[in-house]
Design a protein around this motif. Sequence first.
Motif, PDB file in Angstrom:
ATOM      1  N   MET A   6       0.824  -1.210   0.000  1.00  0.00           N
ATOM      2  CA  MET A   6       0.000   0.000   0.000  1.00  0.00           C
ATOM      3  C   MET A   6       0.861   1.264   0.000  1.00  0.00           C
ATOM      4  O   MET A   6       0.503   2.287  -0.537  1.00  0.00           O
ATOM      5  N   LYS A   7       1.994   1.183   0.603  1.00  0.00           N
ATOM      6  CA  LYS A   7       2.853   2.375   0.710  1.00  0.00           C
ATOM      7  C   LYS A   7       3.382   2.835  -0.640  1.00  0.00           C
ATOM      8  O   LYS A   7       3.480   4.013  -0.909  1.00  0.00           O
ATOM      9  N   VAL A  10       1.325   5.200  -2.753  1.00  0.00           N
ATOM     10  CA  VAL A  10       1.166   6.478  -2.056  1.00  0.00           C
ATOM     11  C   VAL A  10       2.394   7.356  -2.278  1.00  0.00           C
ATOM     12  O   VAL A  10       2.304   8.528  -2.588  1.00  0.00           O
ATOM     13  N   LEU A  11       3.529   6.768  -2.179  1.00  0.00           N
ATOM     14  CA  LEU A  11       4.765   7.531  -2.400  1.00  0.00           C
ATOM     15  C   LEU A  11       4.843   8.039  -3.841  1.00  0.00           C
ATOM     16  O   LEU A  11       5.257   9.140  -4.098  1.00  0.00           O
ATOM     17  N   ALA A  14       2.757  11.030  -4.221  1.00  0.00           N
ATOM     18  CA  ALA A  14       3.401  12.204  -3.641  1.00  0.00           C
ATOM     19  C   ALA A  14       4.430  12.784  -4.607  1.00  0.00           C
ATOM     20  O   ALA A  14       4.517  13.978  -4.809  1.00  0.00           O
ATOM     21  N   ILE A  17       2.758  14.669  -7.347  1.00  0.00           N
ATOM     22  CA  ILE A  17       2.243  15.961  -6.884  1.00  0.00           C
ATOM     23  C   ILE A  17       3.366  16.996  -6.850  1.00  0.00           C
ATOM     24  O   ILE A  17       3.226  18.102  -7.330  1.00  0.00           O
ATOM     25  N   VAL A  18       4.513  16.617  -6.346  1.00  0.00           N
ATOM     26  CA  VAL A  18       5.652  17.535  -6.257  1.00  0.00           C
ATOM     27  C   VAL A  18       6.077  17.975  -7.657  1.00  0.00           C
ATOM     28  O   VAL A  18       6.271  19.149  -7.930  1.00  0.00           O
ATOM     29  N   LEU A  21       3.642  20.458  -9.067  1.00  0.00           N
ATOM     30  CA  LEU A  21       3.737  21.782  -8.464  1.00  0.00           C
ATOM     31  C   LEU A  21       4.977  22.517  -8.947  1.00  0.00           C
ATOM     32  O   LEU A  21       4.960  23.711  -9.171  1.00  0.00           O
ATOM     33  N   PHE A  24       4.337  23.736 -12.386  1.00  0.00           N
ATOM     34  CA  PHE A  24       3.358  24.798 -12.254  1.00  0.00           C
ATOM     35  C   PHE A  24       4.047  26.108 -11.871  1.00  0.00           C
ATOM     36  O   PHE A  24       3.838  27.142 -12.469  1.00  0.00           O
ATOM     37  N   GLY A  25       4.932  25.989 -10.876  1.00  0.00           N
ATOM     38  CA  GLY A  25       5.660  27.163 -10.410  1.00  0.00           C
ATOM     39  C   GLY A  25       6.557  27.733 -11.491  1.00  0.00           C
ATOM     40  O   GLY A  25       6.578  28.926 -11.720  1.00  0.00           O
ATOM     41  N   PHE A  28       5.030  29.941 -14.281  1.00  0.00           N
ATOM     42  CA  PHE A  28       4.647  31.297 -13.919  1.00  0.00           C
ATOM     43  C   PHE A  28       5.818  32.138 -13.436  1.00  0.00           C
ATOM     44  O   PHE A  28       5.709  33.325 -13.312  1.00  0.00           O
TER      45      PHE A  28
ATOM     46  N   ASN B  31       0.385   8.445   5.627  1.00  0.00           N
ATOM     47  CA  ASN B  31       1.418   8.664   4.622  1.00  0.00           C
ATOM     48  C   ASN B  31       0.999   9.725   3.613  1.00  0.00           C
ATOM     49  O   ASN B  31       1.766  10.599   3.279  1.00  0.00           O
ATOM     50  N   SER B  35       2.856  13.506   2.917  1.00  0.00           N
ATOM     51  CA  SER B  35       3.401  13.853   1.603  1.00  0.00           C
ATOM     52  C   SER B  35       2.756  15.112   1.060  1.00  0.00           C
ATOM     53  O   SER B  35       3.437  16.004   0.594  1.00  0.00           O
ATOM     54  N   ALA B  39       4.482  18.942   0.116  1.00  0.00           N
ATOM     55  CA  ALA B  39       4.435  19.509  -1.229  1.00  0.00           C
ATOM     56  C   ALA B  39       3.740  20.864  -1.223  1.00  0.00           C
ATOM     57  O   ALA B  39       4.152  21.772  -1.915  1.00  0.00           O
ATOM     58  N   ALA B  44       4.327  27.561  -5.558  1.00  0.00           N
ATOM     59  CA  ALA B  44       4.520  28.977  -5.874  1.00  0.00           C
ATOM     60  C   ALA B  44       3.194  29.670  -6.128  1.00  0.00           C
ATOM     61  O   ALA B  44       3.149  30.787  -6.592  1.00  0.00           O
ATOM     62  N   PRO B  49       1.745  35.674 -10.579  1.00  0.00           N
ATOM     63  CA  PRO B  49       2.695  35.359 -11.633  1.00  0.00           C
ATOM     64  C   PRO B  49       3.340  36.626 -12.200  1.00  0.00           C
ATOM     65  O   PRO B  49       2.699  37.677 -12.272  1.00  0.00           O
TER      66      PRO B  49
END
Lengths: 178, 181
Positions: A6-7, A10-11, A14, A17-18, A21, A24-25, A28, B31, B35, B39, B44, B49
Amino acid sequence: MVSQKMKKPVLLNAALIVAFLLSFGQAFAQEYATATVSARIIIPLTATEASQLNFGRFFPGNQGGTIVVSPSGTVMTTSTVVPDASPRNPGSFFVSGEPDATFSIALPTGPATLTNSDASKTIVVDDWVTIPENGQSGIRLDGGTQTIMVGATLKVGSLDENPKGTYSGTYQITFAYN
Amino acid sequence: MSYKLENLFMRISLKLFALGIILIGFSAHVNAQVSSTAAASATARIVKPIAIEKNVDMSFGNIEASASLGTVVLEPSSANSRTRTGGATLPAVTGIVTTAKFTVTGEALLTYNITLPASANLSDGTHTMTLDHFTSTPSSTGLLSADPGTQIVYVGATLNVGASQATGSYAGTFNVTVNYN
């Protein structure tokens, strides 16, 4: 065993997602704009003397006087000066450059001096005039060319002051883009 | 008796299994929470922007070339002034002379980098001239004003006019990039 299974997803989630982001950052954080740049190289102004300013032959008489050669070619004398039938003409210059640009003439600010062949006697030339004149907005290079006529006044002394001979000299005329 | 024992065993194992599921679910839940929290602190999205917009293009105006190399320098200011070196001369009929002007917008009071090109080319279709030594005001680092966060950036450059550079109208483009520090 089950817990490990299960872990893992999930990792992974994560990490996704990072990454999302970050991108995304970045999208802009930086931005650019485009500008156009322009320049025009114009034809340099050139001028050549097409004909020399010539006051012709004359007899100064006992008092001397003036001979005026106008830019249009009209000749006038004053005092005891008597011209003969020899040719006289204004100076002319052929100016060329950027079509439809304008330029100005800088005439001599003072008299030009003509000297005779043994450099013992002089005559002065002054009162410079041109056709066309500078005017307020300069002279236009229609089609990229223009002819400038230059007239002036020769001031001759008496026969004693200015014995017979050929007198010559130079003058400077400057043409410049406005 | 033996049936009851068996039943009891089943119940216990069922309970254990249920407990196991709860534990797994809980552990997975924890978990995921950890996480996503980490994040979120790196995002940002809290910052407005940054953007840059061109207001005025760059124009060097009329230049007279000669037999020797020369340059024309546009100063990065609102004065739209140009200077010359070498064989390039500037007739008083200037044509249109403008320094490039940009507006940067973004989060108030943040600083940002200005990245200028190393060089750019101008062409009349046949002949080229190069543009380099780009300069800007502010140079390299800008500061967005208090609300609203904006700043005007002027960009100048040096135009290299070749020996006997062919007459004509030359044009090109260049980019100016900004990013938060």
